[in-house]
Design a protein around this motif. Sequence first.
Motif, mmCIF file in Angstrom:
data_model
loop_
_atom_site.group_PDB
_atom_site.id
_atom_site.type_symbol
_atom_site.label_atom_id
_atom_site.label_comp_id
_atom_site.label_asym_id
_atom_site.label_seq_id
_atom_site.Cartn_x
_atom_site.Cartn_y
_atom_site.Cartn_z
ATOM 1 N N PRO A 165 0.802 -1.236 0.000
ATOM 2 C CA PRO A 165 0.000 0.000 0.000
ATOM 3 C C PRO A 165 0.829 1.276 0.000
ATOM 4 O O PRO A 165 0.543 2.211 -0.766
ATOM 5 N N PHE A 166 1.868 1.362 0.813
ATOM 6 C CA PHE A 166 2.649 2.588 0.847
ATOM 7 C C PHE A 166 3.455 2.760 -0.437
ATOM 8 O O PHE A 166 3.720 3.892 -0.868
ATOM 9 N N GLN A 167 3.828 1.632 -1.073
ATOM 10 C CA GLN A 167 4.553 1.729 -2.333
ATOM 11 C C GLN A 167 3.656 2.245 -3.453
ATOM 12 O O GLN A 167 4.107 2.975 -4.341
ATOM 13 N N LYS A 168 2.395 1.884 -3.421
ATOM 14 C CA LYS A 168 1.450 2.426 -4.395
ATOM 15 C C LYS A 168 1.295 3.932 -4.216
ATOM 16 O O LYS A 168 1.183 4.682 -5.193
ATOM 17 N N LEU A 169 1.292 4.373 -2.961
ATOM 18 C CA LEU A 169 1.227 5.810 -2.708
ATOM 19 C C LEU A 169 2.477 6.520 -3.214
ATOM 20 O O LEU A 169 2.396 7.632 -3.744
ATOM 21 N N VAL A 170 3.626 5.878 -3.063
ATOM 22 C CA VAL A 170 4.874 6.466 -3.551
ATOM 23 C C VAL A 170 4.833 6.608 -5.074
ATOM 24 O O VAL A 170 5.244 7.636 -5.631
ATOM 25 N N ILE A 171 4.316 5.591 -5.764
ATOM 26 C CA ILE A 171 4.236 5.655 -7.229
ATOM 27 C C ILE A 171 3.283 6.765 -7.660
ATOM 28 O O ILE A 171 3.578 7.539 -8.584
#
Length: 493
Positions: A165-171
């Motif tokens: 989830p946090f990686q999707k936010l980073v992208i």
Amino acid sequence: MCVSAVVNGSTVEYVLQSTGSQTLGWMAMGFGSQMANSPMVIMWSNSDGSVTLSQRSAPAEVMPTVVSSPPRVATSVPSLNSATGSNPKFGYSIPANSDTTQSIIWAFGTTNPGSSATDATLEQHSESGTLSLDLTKALSSGSSATNPANSGSNSSGSSSTPLLPFQKLVIAHAVLLGIAFLILLPLGALLARWLRTFSRHWFKCHWIIQFFITGPLIVAGLGLGIGAVSESGAPHLDDDHKKWGIVIFVLYLLQCSLGGIIHFVKPRPKIDFATGTPVGEKRPPQNYGHAVLGLLVIALSFYQVRTGYHEEWQKTTGRGAVPNGVNIAWIVWVVLLPILYFAGVSLLPRQYKQERSAQTGAGVPLKPLPHPAFQTRDLGNNGPSTAALAPEKNEHHKTSERYHDDERGSIVDGGDPDSDEVGLTPVGRRNRRDSSRSSRTHTRSVSKVPSFSSARSKTRRPGSATSGAGQVEMRERGLPRAALPPSIHKTTS
């Protein structure tokens, strides 16, 4: 990183071994398919030659913390540990469970914690992935349980975990701010540099792009970045990328405010009291400051985007580097953009000339202002007409072949304004038909301006050789009829 497992009765021995592609800091594995709430075993070597084994867990994609009472206690196996050589490895044993197929997650970090304490701080991993080990499968003759990196056997798994989830936010953060900083902000700057000398609508397009479109993207991208940091559990403002992000955002707001002040708060023009005309003034310093600050924001934005995909992405997500095409596109754009902008600097003399013209009223404006003039004429013996003609040709305006019908308030197509075939109003056509009848009195409106010395009227006595019923000749030049003073009625017979 490679992982092997050997079942020995009621225990299972696991070996974690580096492939040698990166410097070893620490290695870890967890029992499960995702990081959240999976029991983990993390191992690293110390300067005294010892190996630390730390059992941890994490509620989300954050740095795991020590678990004092893990469900299964792992024990380091010194004979399986080797921190030297090109393929260092760590091994441990743990009580077996009832699973015949073990799903695991793994992670590899390049920074040693620097402490032998089990609760030492861990830097973000550089690689991670998932594996599925078949614990019922016998070892093949060519495989090695103690050196899985040199084994020819492969397990089913992936070198990369699904996006967290946090990686999707980073992208999402990277995409929005990449569009805003690398595309929209430079586009707005180029538009202002090139279009301002050719169209009076340049400022409207400029502020729509820079504020109305780019502003929401920057705010949304900043919010996604803050949300990603909070979701991952990492501290805020702990590195240069995060700090510069806030600085650039503040500079962007300052730039927008300065642009608004320049446009809406203008100094009162100075007047030359001797001539009564405006005096040309130099550009105020805030105009130059706005341009310099805008270029500074764009330059810092390019730097910020590069540190984001080149350093922060790997450091924050633990995944590999972005495709090389991203870096190539960045280099091409960072070279091309200054060339396009400074090529537009060649238009500065034209821009300054237009600005002086706007201040003093001299020179050619950005767009020629309409300068219509109307003239009325008599149609000879056929009676008076109220047809208004377009101005004659001159060096700035072309003669229009459209005529204004004063009584209908509409435009009527016509031919040569000096021809008797000019379009007439209904009253004029009726007067032409009734010209054979007895003399009638016509009342017509004539716009009369005292300053027009060329305006005149001539009336001949009836019975003369050139007499005509109600023959009037008048010519007016200058302003449109709508802009003239109130009409004065004149009666002829």
